[in-house]
Scaffold this motif. Structure first.
Motif, short mmCIF file in Angstrom:
data_model
loop_
_atom_site.label_atom_id
_atom_site.label_comp_id
_atom_site.label_asym_id
_atom_site.label_seq_id
_atom_site.Cartn_x
_atom_site.Cartn_y
_atom_site.Cartn_z
N UNK A 50 0.83 -1.20 0.00
CA UNK A 50 0.00 0.00 0.00
C UNK A 50 0.87 1.25 0.00
N UNK A 51 1.86 1.29 0.91
CA UNK A 51 2.73 2.47 1.01
C UNK A 51 3.53 2.68 -0.27
N UNK A 52 4.02 1.59 -0.86
CA UNK A 52 4.82 1.71 -2.07
C UNK A 52 4.00 2.22 -3.25
N UNK A 53 2.81 1.66 -3.44
CA UNK A 53 1.95 2.10 -4.54
C UNK A 53 1.51 3.55 -4.33
N UNK A 54 1.20 3.90 -3.10
CA UNK A 54 0.79 5.27 -2.75
C UNK A 54 1.88 6.26 -3.15
#
Length: 386
Positions: A50-54
């Motif tokens: 989630x953090x990476x895609x965000x």
């Protein structure tokens, strides 16, 4: 201005909704693991993904859609978010769940960037700092409420129901945005290269550096805040949730102070804030030797690491409005982008420190980032003029 208060409340509610979607999963990871019959370590990558895609998607989508009508774009992204969150709620497999989390992560950053952009355009200048601060507080409130709320709902019903509730909240927020969001706002269009010109400005680069430094310091200690409270200070697991709740409340207070500081020539005051932050980081190791002093220093750190945000956001917006109007959308997304860089760097620093030393050394190592923030803030004072 008509509906100003309700509109501001709606913008804060958007941030709260996005924050709950992001943070709630942390509280239900164990339930997800049990429901799919996989180890807890396997579902942990949901948070990382989630953090990476965000972080990756936010600047790309924000830049590519900057010439679109903002109202229509916001409605489209909210629809995609609703679909992604609802897919999360009904996910029959772990692969389905990962796909759903990627969908919501891809649009969440651009949604909050649009909200900050709308605040900067339609909120009266004298109220802008406090509204921006409270939009930030929406995330802090979600971090305080989201994890225990998700855990409670998962215990009483199921983890799927936690996300059904967010979908319901999304429908309410969507209706309010349809009612309250202006259909047309002033907009200067530019090519991708023209928008990226913002990133050559010294003041913007200094603000980015400050964002990375502060978040790196924060996550040097916050990555291991649970073992700091239980293992080092000796608090019981029963007390842990209440103490984490307390730290979350301190973050909300920090957002309130951030708005006040930003309203009173915040750039000139950041160096003082960062000096206090660095001193607190330096004394953390000693303070952890006692339960009371340890929690007091942790609580104070949770306040001061938040204060910079509104001021830096206003710097980005002010510079873009005056000199790079085609980059205004990108300007509102910079903190959310580079905060994730700081979080990753701080977490890596913390892990490396713990591998070679004990937990009490985290504050000393984090203070290095504090010194960097102090230096950058003095440079920003020199270059930035309203």
């Amino acid at each position: 201005m008509k509906h100003t208060t309700l509109r501001s409340f709606t913008f804060i509610l958007v941030a709260f909704m996005l924050g709950c979607n992001e943070f709630m999963v942390v509280g239900v990871l164990s339930d997800i693991a049990r429901s799919y019959h996989v180890p807890l370590s396997t579902v942990g990558f949901l948070v990382t993904a989630f953090a990476g895609v965000y972080a990756i998607s936010t600047p790309i989508i924000t830049t590519l859609t900057s010439n679109w009508n903002r109202y229509k774009l916001l409605m489209l992204l909210m629809t995609v978010f609703f679909i992604g969150n609802t897919l999360t709620a009904i996910a029959p497999t772990l692969g389905w769940l990962l796909f759903a989390r990627i969908i919501t992560a891809a649009v969440a950053g651009t949604i909050i960037s649009l909200i900050n952009l709308l605040v900067s355009i339609i909120t009266p200048m004298d109220k802008r700092p406090m509204v921006l601060a409270w939009v930030g507080a929406g995330f802090s409130i979600a971090s305080v409420i989201g994890v225990p709320l998700g855990t409670t709902i998962a215990t009483l019903l199921s983890w799927h129901d936690s996300f059904w509730i967010i979908s319901g909240l999304t429908l309410i927020v969507f209706a309010l945005l349809v009612w309250l969001t202006p259909r047309d706002t002033p907009q200067v269009k530019g090519s991708i290269l023209e928008q990226l010109a913002l990133l050559k400005d010294h003041r913007v680069l200094l603000g980015i550096g400050i964002t990375v430094a502060v978040l790196s310091l924060q996550y040097t200690f916050y990555t291991y805040v649970r073992p700091l409270i239980t293992t080092v200070m000796g608090f019981s697991l029963t007390s842990l949730n209440w103490l984490l709740f307390l730290l979350g409340v301190m973050s909300i207070i920090g957002n309130e102070i951030a708005g006040i500081v930003a309203s009173h020539n915040g750039v000139q005051k950041l160096s003082i804030v960062f000096i206090i932050m660095t001193i607190l980081s330096l004394v953390l190791g000693i303070a952890l030797g006692n339960k009371i002093t340890g929690m007091l220093v942790l609580a104070a750190l949770c306040v001061v690491v938040i204060i910079y945000g509104t001021t830096i956001q206003l710097v980005f917006i002010s510079v873009a409005e005056k000199e790079y109007p085609q980059s205004l959308a990108l300007a509102t997304s910079l903190i959310s982008i580079f905060a994730n860089v700081g979080i990753s760097l701080g977490s890596f620093t913390a892990s490396t420190t713990v591998n070679f030393a004990n937990l009490t050394m985290l504050g000393y190592v984090g203070a290095v980032y504090g010194l960097l923030a102090i230096g950058l803030s003095f440079a920003l004072r020199r270059f930035y003029r309203k």
